[in-house]
Design an enzyme around this catalytic site. Structure first.
Site, short mmCIF file in Angstrom:
data_model
loop_
_atom_site.label_atom_id
_atom_site.label_comp_id
_atom_site.label_asym_id
_atom_site.label_seq_id
_atom_site.Cartn_x
_atom_site.Cartn_y
_atom_site.Cartn_z
N CYS A 140 0.84 -1.21 0.00
CA CYS A 140 0.00 0.00 0.00
C CYS A 140 0.87 1.26 0.00
O CYS A 140 1.63 1.49 0.94
CB CYS A 140 -0.91 -0.01 1.22
SG CYS A 140 -2.06 1.37 1.19
N CYS A 348 -6.57 0.89 -46.58
CA CYS A 348 -6.15 2.25 -46.22
C CYS A 348 -7.27 3.26 -46.49
O CYS A 348 -7.89 3.21 -47.55
CB CYS A 348 -4.90 2.62 -47.02
SG CYS A 348 -4.45 4.35 -46.88
#
Ligand SMILES: Cc1cc2nc3c(=O)[nH]c(=O)nc-3n(C[C@H](O)[C@H](O)[C@H](O)COP(=O)(O)OP(=O)(O)OC[C@H]3O[C@@H](n4cnc5c(N)ncnc54)[C@H](O)[C@@H]3O)c2cc1C
Ligand SMILES: Cc1cc2nc3c(=O)[nH]c(=O)nc-3n(C[C@H](O)[C@H](O)[C@H](O)COP(=O)(O)O)c2cc1C
Ligand code: SF4
Ligand code: SF4
Ligand code: SF4
Lengths: 426, 455
Positions: A140, A348
């Site tokens: 922690c 494309c």
């Protein structure tokens, strides 16, 4: 609930119906949540970290967020502490739930001061619940370290070794040491845990972070009455960091046989499979459940199980650590390998993003021809270094393919490269 | 419109008409804007910019919206197109920027450029300084004729460059067709007037209303008293059908009806035919048909002499008409309109077809449609009489003002743009002409240093 037979596994002697546990955090804070998780199909939980009474008190306003496109949560952080409920209530609930759900795993996460007495006192209480194991929260990064616990311990390998040893000494349960990523070299704390006798390590805990600053109030978020503090970052943004740390421990000869429970940004079955292939034996999830609820377990199990089936893996251990031999140091990479980008004109859409990226920031390897309407972007093969940037920036999934080029040359690493003044002579 | 046959006002309750004429494409919400702006790929050398007549940097303004910089986005738009707010509402984006958007290719849905543009311009932060500054006064004075989109954009651009501008406007209000022609539901809440207020904030622009070229002032006078003249008077004449019955009461010019509509405070007052025929195939035809429907006409038919696929109106606009209950009758050529002193009763058409060489020919088949009103929407024409009898600028082969690449007419120092020169006849194009003419005028004025005597 569906059963996926191939997902049943064993982790440090603990049997689990699947490799998916909920990490120690709000989803595992109390019986109510845990029962809902088990009903949904989670294999196990690491109960929200217990500490000594009196339990800490949390502030209001606890999480901060880092958004990506469209309010997608890339990651968030929290400034919550360990459980804020009395120890006995947690112990009673753990006892009851374990009794009611014998086929599910309950690991109890612990964090008490770095004194032998403290550990000696709490361990028997935990063992009495019937829990399957303990996880030591050395990770922690906020609040608790200011009180000499959590990451304050996790950042000092000697303390890790010492506390782990006490735990092995004062209880018979398997011990998992949860590591903090807020260190320089994750191998050191893992080695310490190994020396202390840990059965496994789990990683990562959250990462020190400030998600944003409120530019009106000039307070970091989450803001508590106009002030903020650094919190623990989690969610899919931390996955790449966690993956690398897991692999470091798995690759380290010192800890090569130390079992790993992988944690950090796991959001879907694919992430889980990646952690397992890089060294984890099972995985823990927190943020994904916090954002979407427990139902995601269905996709985690289903997706992983079907993928394994297709690949012919009978169980988790079949592909565990399979990517480790392919994870190496830079100096061993083949310098004679060549790949170049290829633009598939059919896919494309002429957005020009690849061009902007390569022209402005890379190797000027994309050629732009024709006028708007019949524009064409093509790769200048000789200029392309195969960096992948265009493929990464392209919005169309199949428009740019990186193709392997046969150079006809043998494998040659930097270690033996003629340009390396310190090369190893054959 | 005289009250004949079945032509009357109040066909629908006030409230229904009010709803019918409310904003057709409402503004995007904040969340919709997030989703819509996220879809923009920030294309390199973006095709959408090229497709915008005023070259607005679309990817840049969308990115600014996406980062929460709405004021910056608005400045980006307005610096290329000072009428960016009305263009966002009236541009047929499906044939302009959005048609060119690369997102059409795989997803068949462009980025909603028009609606994003509206969002940004609406959010120009009025608490910040006016986004444009005026250069020091050059002492030059330019006359602009017509305060439509072309005249206004030219005026703003010239004012920014420090020139003094006087606009001579025939009507009582400025805005041109933005005020008098665009379909009501595209430009609600008196938007055009608010926008003009913003344009004029730059300073140095004076508008003289009810001053018509050819009536109150002559081109020769303007040339004499100013350093340059920009003509932007649009088209004030309309094409005729040239068929029997055209002169009967109940046969109306669509543009002038819309003009009345746009100035009417209580739309329910407008007289509307029960059965309406619209002759034409362009934007005006769609507009008058849809607005007739919205006012309560029962039956509205657009009749066109060619096939539907040859219509000038875009598919998007045709769909709009269909959605509003307008029906299309194609391959029908006007023959005559029947009626008497009390009004018209029916209109007859000859069926047409293409002959073997692809030419449109009429057949013997006659269709007749009962009607109370016929709207002519077959195109506008440039009216050259305001140019007067003296030295006149040349016209082109379509009868509009001929200009060179600098928007200069055959007369030195006289420029023209907008609908009165050849083009696409769109607001955004008129703005572009105005911008470019202003640049050319500025260049010319910067060369001749000595200012002419002021008015
Ligand atoms: C019904 C209709 C709907 C339309 N819908 C759209 C649409 O949805 N989107 C779109 O982009 N375009 C639309 N258009 C086209 C668009 O309105 C025009 O292309 C645009 O307004 C042209 O601008 P302009 O400044 O050249 O001319 P105008 O807007 O016509 O302005 C000309 C100005 O000159 C003034 N004037 C005229 N004669 C004189 C004179 N002799 N002396 C002084 N002043 C004079 C007029 O009063 C007017 O203010 C539509 C047109 C019509 C008719
Ligand atoms: C709100 C919150 C509270 C947490 N509390 C604890 C805790 O008490 N003990 C602990 O070991 N880890 C705690 N964690 C860390 C998680 O268990 C986990 O290690 C981390 O969130 C990374 O995994 P993820 O990306 O799947 O969330 C907490 C995380 C969150 C978000
Ligand atoms: S999620 Fe919202 S409502 Fe629930 S505790 Fe947090 S702040 Fe309160
Ligand atoms: S980024 Fe992809 S889609 Fe865009 S131009 Fe390049 S290859 Fe084509
Ligand atoms: S073409 Fe479409 S995606 Fe590309 S910049 Fe323009 S609006 Fe954005």
């Amino acid at each position: 609930m569906k059963k996926n037979a191939n997902l049943a596994c064993e982790f440090i002697g603990i049997k689990s119906i699947n490799p998916f546990w909920l990490a120690s955090a709000p989803p595992t804070d109390k019986a109510y949540n845990v029962i809902r998780a088990f009903e949904a199909g989670w294999g196990g939980v690491v109960w929200k970290t217990l500490g000594e009474d009196p339990a800490p008190i949390n502030v209001s306003s606890r999480y901060g967020v880092h958004y990506g496109q469209n309010r997608q949560v890339v990651g968030f952080n929290n400034i919550e502490l360990i459980t804020d409920r009395p120890l006995q209530i947690n112990l009673d609930e753990i006892t009851q739930v374990k009794k009611d759900w014998p086929d599910r795993v309950i690991i109890v996460s612990l964090m008490v001061p770095c004194e032998e007495e403290a550990w000696k006192n709490i361990l028997p209480l935990v063992e009495a619940t019937g829990a399957d194991g303990i996880e030591l929260n050395f990770g922690c990064p906020h609040g608790m370290p200011e009180r000499g616990m959590g990451a304050a311990v996790g950042q000092v390998p000697e303390y890790i070794e010492m506390v782990t040893r006490w735990c092995k000494q004062y209880c018979s349960l398997p011990v998992i040491v949860k590591l903090t990523p807020n260190i320089t070299d994750v191998r050191k704390p893992a080695e310490a845990a190994w020396r202390g006798g840990a059965d496994a390590v789990s990683l990562i805990n959250t990462i020190n972070s400030i998600t944003s600053v409120n530019l009106e109030t000039m307070s970091p978020e989450p803001s508590v009455d106009g002030k903020g503090t650094h919190g623990g970052y989690c969610g899919s943004a931390v996955k790449p960091i966690a993956l690398s740390m897991v692999s470091e421990i798995a690759r380290n000869p010192e800890t090569a046989t130390l079992p790993i429970s992988g944690i950090g940004g796991i959001s879907n079955w694919r992430d889980a499979a990646e952690f397992i292939s890089l060294g984890a034996s099972n995985v823990q999830v927190c943020t994904a459940a916090m954002l979407y609820g427990f139902k995601i377990i269905d996709d985690l199990c289903d997706g992983l199980s079907d993928w394994m089936e297709k690949k012919g893996y009978q169980n988790i251990s079949d592909f565990s650590r399979m990517a480790i031999p392919n994870t190496t140091d830079w100096k061993h990479l083949n310098m004679n390998y060549k790949r170049i980008a290829h633009i598939n004109q059919d896919a494309c859409i002429q957005c020009g993003r690849c061009f902007a990226a390569c022209e402005d920031t890379s190797h000027q390897a994309i050629l732009k021809t024709g006028d708007i309407g019949n524009r064409e972007y093509t790769v200048i093969d000789e200029e392309c270094v195969g960096c992948n940037l265009c493929e990464i920036t392209c919005p169309e999934p199949n428009a740019i393919v990186m193709k392997d080029i046969d150079t006809g040359q043998p494998h040659l690493s930097w270690l033996h490269h003629p340009a390396n003044p310190y090369r190893e002579k054959p | 419109m005289s009250m004949t046959q079945d032509i009357k006002s109040n066909r629908l309750p006030n409230s229904e008409i009010f709803d019918n004429f409310s904003d057709m494409t409402p503004p995007l919400t904040e969340k919709q804007v997030l989703v819509a702006s996220e879809r923009c790929l920030f294309c390199y050398d973006a095709p959408c910019i090229d497709a915008c007549p005023t070259d607005i940097d679309i990817p840049l303004f969308i990115r600014k919206i996406n980062t929460g910089n709405n004021h910056g986005a608005a400045k980006e738009i307005l610096s290329a197109n000072i009428l960016g707010g009305s263009c966002a509402r009236v541009c047929p984006t499906e044939t302009l920027c959005e048609q060119a958007c690369v997102r059409n290719t795989c997803e068949e849905a462009p980025v909603e450029i028009g609606r994003l543009q509206r969002y940004a311009v609406d959010r120009l932060d009025k608490s910040l300084p006016y986004p444009f500054t005026r250069e020091n006064d050059t002492g030059k004075h330019v006359a602009i004729v017509g305060a439509g989109p072309a005249g206004l954009s030219c005026a703003h651009q010239l004012a920014r460059n420090g020139h003094q501008v006087t606009i001579f406007e025939a009507a009582e209000k400025s805005g041109g067709l933005n005020e008098y022609g665009i379909a009501q539901y595209k430009l609600v809440d008196d938007y055009s007037q608010k926008e003009i207020e913003f344009v004029l904030e730059i300073g140095g622009i004076e508008i003289k209303y009810c001053q018509a070229l050819g009536r109150d002032i002559s081109l020769a006078q303007l040339r004499e008293q100013h350093d340059a003249v920009f003509i932007a008077i649009g088209m004030s004449d309309v094409n005729a059908l040239n068929i029997p019955g055209e002169e009967l009461a109940g046969v109306e010019d669509a543009v002038s009806y819309i003009r009345d509509l746009r100035q009417e405070d209580n739309l329910a007052n407008l007289p509307v035919g029960r059965r309406v025929i619209v002759i034409g195939a362009g934007m005006t035809a769609i507009d008058i048909a849809v607005q007739s429907k919205k006012l309560g006409a029962e039956q509205v038919s657009i009749v066109y002499r060619r096939a539907q696929s040859s219509m000038g109106a875009s598919e998007h606009e045709q769909e709009l008409a269909l959605k509003n209950g307008v029906n299309f009758i194609c391959n029908a050529q006007p023959k005559q309109i029947l009626g008497d002193k009390s009004g018209i009763t029916e209109m007859q058409f000859c069926r047409t077809e293409l002959n073997s060489s692809g030419k449109l020919i009429t057949t013997d088949e006659v269709i007749s449609i009962e009607c109370d009103v016929v709207f002519k929407a077959i195109g506008q024409k440039f009216e050259d009489s305001p140019l007067g009898g003296g030295e006149k600028p040349h016209l082109d082969n379509r009868g509009r003002l001929a200009v060179n690449e600098n928007y200069q007419t055959s007369l030195n120092g006289v420029f023209a743009g907008g609908d009165c020169i050849n083009g696409k006849d769109l607001v955004v194009e008129a703005v572009d002409h105005g911008n470019k003419a202003a640049i050319a005028i500025h260049q010319q004025l910067s060369k001749n240093t000595a200012p002419k005597t002021q008015l």
